[in-house]
Design a protein around this motif. Structure first.
Motif, PDB file in Angstrom:
ATOM      1  N   GLY A 121      85.442  14.224 -46.527  1.00 44.91           N
ATOM      2  CA  GLY A 121      84.513  14.795 -47.486  1.00 44.91           C
ATOM      3  C   GLY A 121      83.246  15.325 -46.831  1.00 44.91           C
ATOM      4  N   ARG A 122      83.397  16.157 -45.784  1.00 43.47           N
ATOM      5  CA  ARG A 122      82.208  16.739 -45.150  1.00 43.47           C
ATOM      6  C   ARG A 122      82.524  18.093 -44.535  1.00 43.47           C
ATOM      7  NH1 ARG A 122      81.821  13.724 -39.558  1.00 43.47           N
ATOM      8  NH2 ARG A 122      84.013  13.928 -39.107  1.00 43.47           N
ATOM      9  N   VAL A 123      81.459  18.863 -44.366  1.00 45.40           N
ATOM     10  CA  VAL A 123      81.567  20.176 -43.732  1.00 45.40           C
ATOM     11  C   VAL A 123      80.772  20.116 -42.435  1.00 45.40           C
ATOM     12  CG1 VAL A 123      81.251  22.656 -44.030  1.00 45.40           C
ATOM     13  CG2 VAL A 123      81.547  21.205 -46.036  1.00 45.40           C
ATOM     14  N   ILE A 124      81.433  20.472 -41.341  1.00 47.38           N
ATOM     15  CA  ILE A 124      80.751  20.447 -40.042  1.00 47.38           C
ATOM     16  C   ILE A 124      80.404  21.883 -39.663  1.00 47.38           C
ATOM     17  CG2 ILE A 124      80.989  19.834 -37.593  1.00 47.38           C
ATOM     18  CD1 ILE A 124      83.407  17.989 -39.254  1.00 47.38           C
ATOM     19  N   ASN A 125      79.116  22.138 -39.549  1.00 47.07           N
ATOM     20  CA  ASN A 125      78.657  23.472 -39.153  1.00 47.07           C
ATOM     21  C   ASN A 125      78.474  23.454 -37.639  1.00 47.07           C
ATOM     22  OD1 ASN A 125      77.322  25.871 -38.643  1.00 47.07           O
ATOM     23  ND2 ASN A 125      76.194  25.811 -40.579  1.00 47.07           N
ATOM     24  N   GLU A 126      79.430  24.064 -36.924  1.00 51.51           N
ATOM     25  CA  GLU A 126      79.398  24.015 -35.457  1.00 51.51           C
ATOM     26  C   GLU A 126      78.286  24.891 -34.900  1.00 51.51           C
ATOM     27  OE1 GLU A 126      83.407  25.062 -34.370  1.00 51.51           O
ATOM     28  OE2 GLU A 126      84.213  23.154 -35.105  1.00 51.51           O
ATOM     29  N   THR A 127      77.946  25.948 -35.624  1.00 47.43           N
ATOM     30  CA  THR A 127      76.905  26.864 -35.148  1.00 47.43           C
ATOM     31  C   THR A 127      75.543  26.180 -35.115  1.00 47.43           C
ATOM     32  OG1 THR A 127      78.151  28.676 -36.100  1.00 47.43           O
ATOM     33  CG2 THR A 127      75.865  29.144 -35.532  1.00 47.43           C
ATOM     34  N   THR A 128      75.250  25.417 -36.162  1.00 48.09           N
ATOM     35  CA  THR A 128      73.931  24.764 -36.229  1.00 48.09           C
ATOM     36  C   THR A 128      74.010  23.295 -35.824  1.00 48.09           C
ATOM     37  OG1 THR A 128      74.312  24.215 -38.547  1.00 48.09           O
ATOM     38  CG2 THR A 128      73.149  26.276 -38.103  1.00 48.09           C
ATOM     39  N   ALA A 129      75.223  22.850 -35.494  1.00 49.58           N
ATOM     40  CA  ALA A 129      75.448  21.444 -35.142  1.00 49.58           C
ATOM     41  C   ALA A 129      74.914  20.489 -36.214  1.00 49.58           C
ATOM     42  CB  ALA A 129      74.845  21.123 -33.776  1.00 49.58           C
ATOM     43  N   THR A 130      75.256  20.784 -37.455  1.00 49.32           N
ATOM     44  CA  THR A 130      74.874  19.889 -38.553  1.00 49.32           C
ATOM     45  C   THR A 130      76.116  19.536 -39.358  1.00 49.32           C
ATOM     46  OG1 THR A 130      74.317  21.845 -39.837  1.00 49.32           O
ATOM     47  CG2 THR A 130      72.467  20.625 -38.912  1.00 49.32           C
ATOM     48  N   THR A 131      76.021  18.435 -40.075  1.00 53.07           N
ATOM     49  CA  THR A 131      77.120  18.014 -40.947  1.00 53.07           C
ATOM     50  C   THR A 131      76.599  17.893 -42.370  1.00 53.07           C
ATOM     51  OG1 THR A 131      78.179  16.830 -39.153  1.00 53.07           O
ATOM     52  CG2 THR A 131      78.818  16.206 -41.374  1.00 53.07           C
ATOM     53  N   LEU A 132      77.308  18.522 -43.291  1.00 51.61           N
ATOM     54  CA  LEU A 132      76.898  18.472 -44.701  1.00 51.61           C
ATOM     55  C   LEU A 132      77.860  17.559 -45.462  1.00 51.61           C
ATOM     56  CD1 LEU A 132      76.378  22.322 -45.279  1.00 51.61           C
ATOM     57  CD2 LEU A 132      74.702  20.631 -44.482  1.00 51.61           C
ATOM     58  N   ALA A 133      77.297  16.731 -46.320  1.00 53.20           N
ATOM     59  CA  ALA A 133      78.138  15.826 -47.105  1.00 53.20           C
ATOM     60  C   ALA A 133      78.782  16.584 -48.260  1.00 53.20           C
ATOM     61  CB  ALA A 133      77.303  14.676 -47.644  1.00 53.20           C
ATOM     62  N   GLY A 134      80.061  16.326 -48.473  1.00 51.96           N
ATOM     63  CA  GLY A 134      80.777  16.895 -49.608  1.00 51.96           C
ATOM     64  C   GLY A 134      81.377  15.783 -50.436  1.00 51.96           C
ATOM     65  N   GLU A 135      82.139  16.164 -51.464  1.00 57.53           N
ATOM     66  CA  GLU A 135      82.786  15.153 -52.297  1.00 57.53           C
ATOM     67  C   GLU A 135      84.267  15.095 -51.943  1.00 57.53           C
ATOM     68  OE1 GLU A 135      82.075  16.065 -56.405  1.00 57.53           O
ATOM     69  OE2 GLU A 135      79.896  16.087 -56.105  1.00 57.53           O
ATOM     70  N   PRO A 136      84.716  13.948 -51.402  1.00 55.08           N
ATOM     71  CA  PRO A 136      86.144  13.868 -51.067  1.00 55.08           C
ATOM     72  C   PRO A 136      87.003  13.943 -52.325  1.00 55.08           C
ATOM     73  CG  PRO A 136      85.034  11.755 -50.687  1.00 55.08           C
ATOM     74  CD  PRO A 136      83.983  12.722 -51.112  1.00 55.08           C
ATOM     75  N   LEU A 137      88.191  14.497 -52.207  1.00 62.22           N
ATOM     76  CA  LEU A 137      89.109  14.591 -53.353  1.00 62.22           C
ATOM     77  C   LEU A 137      89.781  13.242 -53.571  1.00 62.22           C
ATOM     78  CD1 LEU A 137      90.859  17.945 -52.411  1.00 62.22           C
ATOM     79  CD2 LEU A 137      89.388  17.589 -54.401  1.00 62.22           C
ATOM     80  N   PRO A 138      90.181  12.951 -54.823  1.00 57.11           N
ATOM     81  CA  PRO A 138      90.954  11.729 -55.054  1.00 57.11           C
ATOM     82  C   PRO A 138      92.261  11.757 -54.245  1.00 57.11           C
ATOM     83  CG  PRO A 138      90.516  12.896 -57.139  1.00 57.11           C
ATOM     84  CD  PRO A 138      89.943  13.723 -56.040  1.00 57.11           C
ATOM     85  N   GLY A 139      92.729  10.582 -53.880  1.00 50.77           N
ATOM     86  CA  GLY A 139      93.896  10.468 -53.006  1.00 50.77           C
ATOM     87  C   GLY A 139      95.123  11.209 -53.479  1.00 50.77           C
ATOM     88  N   PHE A 140      95.409  11.174 -54.780  1.00 50.32           N
ATOM     89  CA  PHE A 140      96.658  11.813 -55.235  1.00 50.32           C
ATOM     90  C   PHE A 140      96.606  13.323 -55.058  1.00 50.32           C
ATOM     91  CE2 PHE A 140      96.109  13.793 -59.476  1.00 50.32           C
ATOM     92  CZ  PHE A 140      94.797  13.433 -59.745  1.00 50.32           C
ATOM     93  N   LEU A 141      95.394  13.894 -55.091  1.00 49.54           N
ATOM     94  CA  LEU A 141      95.277  15.338 -54.865  1.00 49.54           C
ATOM     95  C   LEU A 141      95.382  15.657 -53.376  1.00 49.54           C
ATOM     96  CD1 LEU A 141      92.524  16.301 -57.475  1.00 49.54           C
ATOM     97  CD2 LEU A 141      94.990  16.744 -57.599  1.00 49.54           C
TER      98      LEU A 141
END
Ligand code: SF4
Lengths: 166, 420
Positions: A121-141
């Motif tokens: 549940g995260r996005v890694i921005n390699e250009t800026t070397a930052t990590t943004l928090a996202g919402e992980p999907l439920p397991g069945f999805l």
């Protein structure tokens, strides 16, 4: 795996993703006109593995799943947005196109290199070397996505059912 | 703690005594509606691949409306696939070119309060006007429903929208919805259940209520709901539905609503949404004087019998201004016939209206009739996204049937209250 970010704003609608004029045509042809009304170069320049990054309510509007299918055909590896139109979100997952809600997508710039970690549940921005928090999907999805979408997922389920009842 | 109407219907469909917002449940589907665009041509290959048929043909309704009239080979082929699918899957509830799905479905008595229903179209929340939980899905998901009779969902919160007071003359449910789009935004519904209540809602005839539920889609809601009452039951019984008298399809008084908004219908002015979003709505006075080339009375949202009556009340004895094309596509064949018998249709045609097929037509933007380059139109439909109804350079304003009719008469966007 990372890809180049294509950044869009809020309320990108399904008529922009899948223009009505091409709805009779094979979806491969329709895909060449994806986003045409607002970004005429998008379909020509996007490459396999690239990531669509958007603001609020991405994919609002009609139930036409060609909106998600077109992105998949163009090779888009994931869509990350602050929020999604509800039907689009379901369609994307059903078609095996990864999507993730991330509240801070404004921190991603056009052409940044980003990687989407669905399970974490995260996005890694390699250009800026930052990590943004996202919402992980439920397991069945996540399971359905891993199978490649609803149809292969159902195929598996039905086969298992036939086996146990057969 | 009590349950909302949405929670009660979902709990029943999930076979559970109680559900709470946020829970993910699997529901049994009471009714699945499909149309020619997202229906047979897309679901048949998937059902074939899964090697299954429709789980229960008596629970499926098929309506052709998007590629109607079929003016080219591709459209004719899409129609042919729909017909052969209906025959092969023994779908008796098949309405071929009888009108737009969301209008035909209740008109033919297929909806009942308390139903859990899905439709292969984004305006499926329309069914919620009858106290059913109905929402739209894409073709692949619909194929899954047709194969299994089931669907998952996350139990929604309920957003309550209360309309107090009484609408003035020349103001309609379309104006209520355009105001809501502007105030709450096109994601204000957050894919939750949007429920409408209050004196002004209860006073609306059935088809006006349908416009509220229909445009829950424009608010980004999953469903739009109105509790059934005697108006609902009378409408459905007249349509041949077997509706019971019990009053159980109401939310509990102590149920939790996640948001509660109150609006005053008495103060509501006619609203017009500027291109290219329903959320660009503002009082009609901010656009009066904008010249229009086309006035379009169409769609499930804006060309039902009640909508035609509104337009006719403005157009009676008048003509569309020179240079304005007035187009009318009655939402169903049955509504068109009633409008013809009672004289409503004649008023519109006498005003210079050109009659189009009982189908999605320009609203879907799939057919030959489309808005040309740089055309400015005012339309009673639900969506004015860029390029949806024609050229990307066309400019579509949205308004009520009253406002579209008044604008046709004046040749520019006009306040209908001066014409009533
Ligand atoms: S009339 Fe327009 S809004 Fe209604 S179902 Fe057809 S395309 Fe959709």
């Amino acid at each position: 795996m990372s890809g180049r970010a294509f950044v869009f704003g809020d309320n990108i609608d399904t008529d922009v993703l899948a223009p009505g004029k091409y709805m009779k045509a094979p979806v491969e042809e329709l895909a060449r006109h994806c986003m045409e009304a607002i970004a005429p170069d998008f379909a020509q320049t996007v490459r396999a593995g690239d990531v669509v990054v958007a603001g609020r309510n991405f994919g609002m509007g009609s139930s036409r799943e060609q909106a998600a299918q077109a992105l998949k055909i163009l090779g888009v590896s994931a869509v990350v947005a602050k929020s999604f139109g509800g039907i689009f979100l379901r369609n994307a997952l059903n078609l095996g196109l990864p999507v993730m809600v991330c509240p801070t997508t404004e921190q991603i710039r056009q052409d940044d290199r980003v990687a989407v970690d669905l399970v974490g549940g995260r996005v890694i921005n390699e250009t800026t070397a930052t990590t943004l928090a996202g919402e992980p999907l439920p397991g069945f999805l996540l399971d359905m996505l891993a199978d490649g979408g609803l149809v292969p997922h159902l195929e598996k389920r039905l086969a298992a059912k036939r086996e146990t009842s057969g | 703690m009590g349950m909302t109407l949405a929670e009660k219907i979902i709990a029943k469909a999930a076979g559970r005594p109680k559900v709470a917002p946020g829970e993910i449940v699997t529901c049994k589907v009471d009714l699945a509606m499909i149309h020619d665009s997202g229906g047979p041509r897309r679901v048949k290959p998937i059902l074939d691949r899964l090697d299954v048929g429709v789980w229960d043909p008596s629970k499926v309704v098929l309506i052709t409306d998007h590629y109607v009239p079929a003016t080219d080979d591709e459209s004719r082929n899409i129609q042919a696939i729909a017909r052969s699918f209906a025959a092969a899957q023994r779908i008796a509830n098949f309405y071929d070119q009888q009108g737009i799905c969301h209008v035909v479905l209740p008109e033919r008595g297929h909806l009942r309060p308390g139903m859990f229903a899905v439709g292969g179209d984004s305006h499926s929340p329309t069914g919620g006007a009858f106290g059913a939980y109905m929402f739209g899905v894409g073709a692949t998901e619909m194929a899954g429903v047709l194969a299994t009779g089931e669907i998952w969902l996350r139990v929604p919160e309920t957003i309550l929208i209360d309309w107090t007071g009484k609408l003035g003359a020349g103001v309609s449910s379309k104006d209520m919805m355009l105001l809501l789009c502007a105030k709450l935004g096109m994601d204000g519904g957050r894919y939750q259940a949007v429920q409408y209540a209050g004196d002004a809602v209860r006073a609306l005839p059935m088809q006006e209520r349908m416009t509220l539920a229909n445009m829950a889609a424009e608010l980004g809601g999953q469903a739009g709901l109105i509790e059934a009452d005697s108006i609902t039951k009378d409408f459905l019984r007249a349509a041949g539905a077997d509706v019971e008298d019990d009053e159980s399809w109401r939310g509990d008084a102590d149920a939790t609503m996640s948001e509660h908004h109150v609006f005053d219908a008495t103060a509501l002015e006619p609203q017009v949404a500027a291109p290219h979003s329903p959320a660009n709505a503002a009082p009609v006075s901010s656009h009066t004087g904008t010249r229009v080339d086309v006035a379009y009375i169409g769609a499930c949202t804006g060309a039902k019998l009640e909508d035609l009556r509104m337009a006719a009340s403005v157009l009676r004895g008048r003509k569309a201004a020179r240079g304005v094309e007035l187009l009318v596509a009655p939402a169903s064949l049955r509504d068109q016939e009633i409008a013809r018998r009672e004289g409503t249709l004649d008023v519109i045609l006498q005003a210079g209206g050109r009659l189009l097929a009982n189908a999605c037509g320009i609203c879907a933007g799939y057919g030959d009739e489309r808005f040309g380059e740089n055309v400015t139109a005012i339309s009673s439909t639900a969506r004015n996204f860029k390029g949806r109804m024609g050229a990307a350079t066309s400019n579509v304003y949205l308004g009520s049937p009253y406002t579209v009719a008044a604008s046709a008469v004046e040749g520019r966007i006009a306040d209908p209250r001066a014409h009533i």
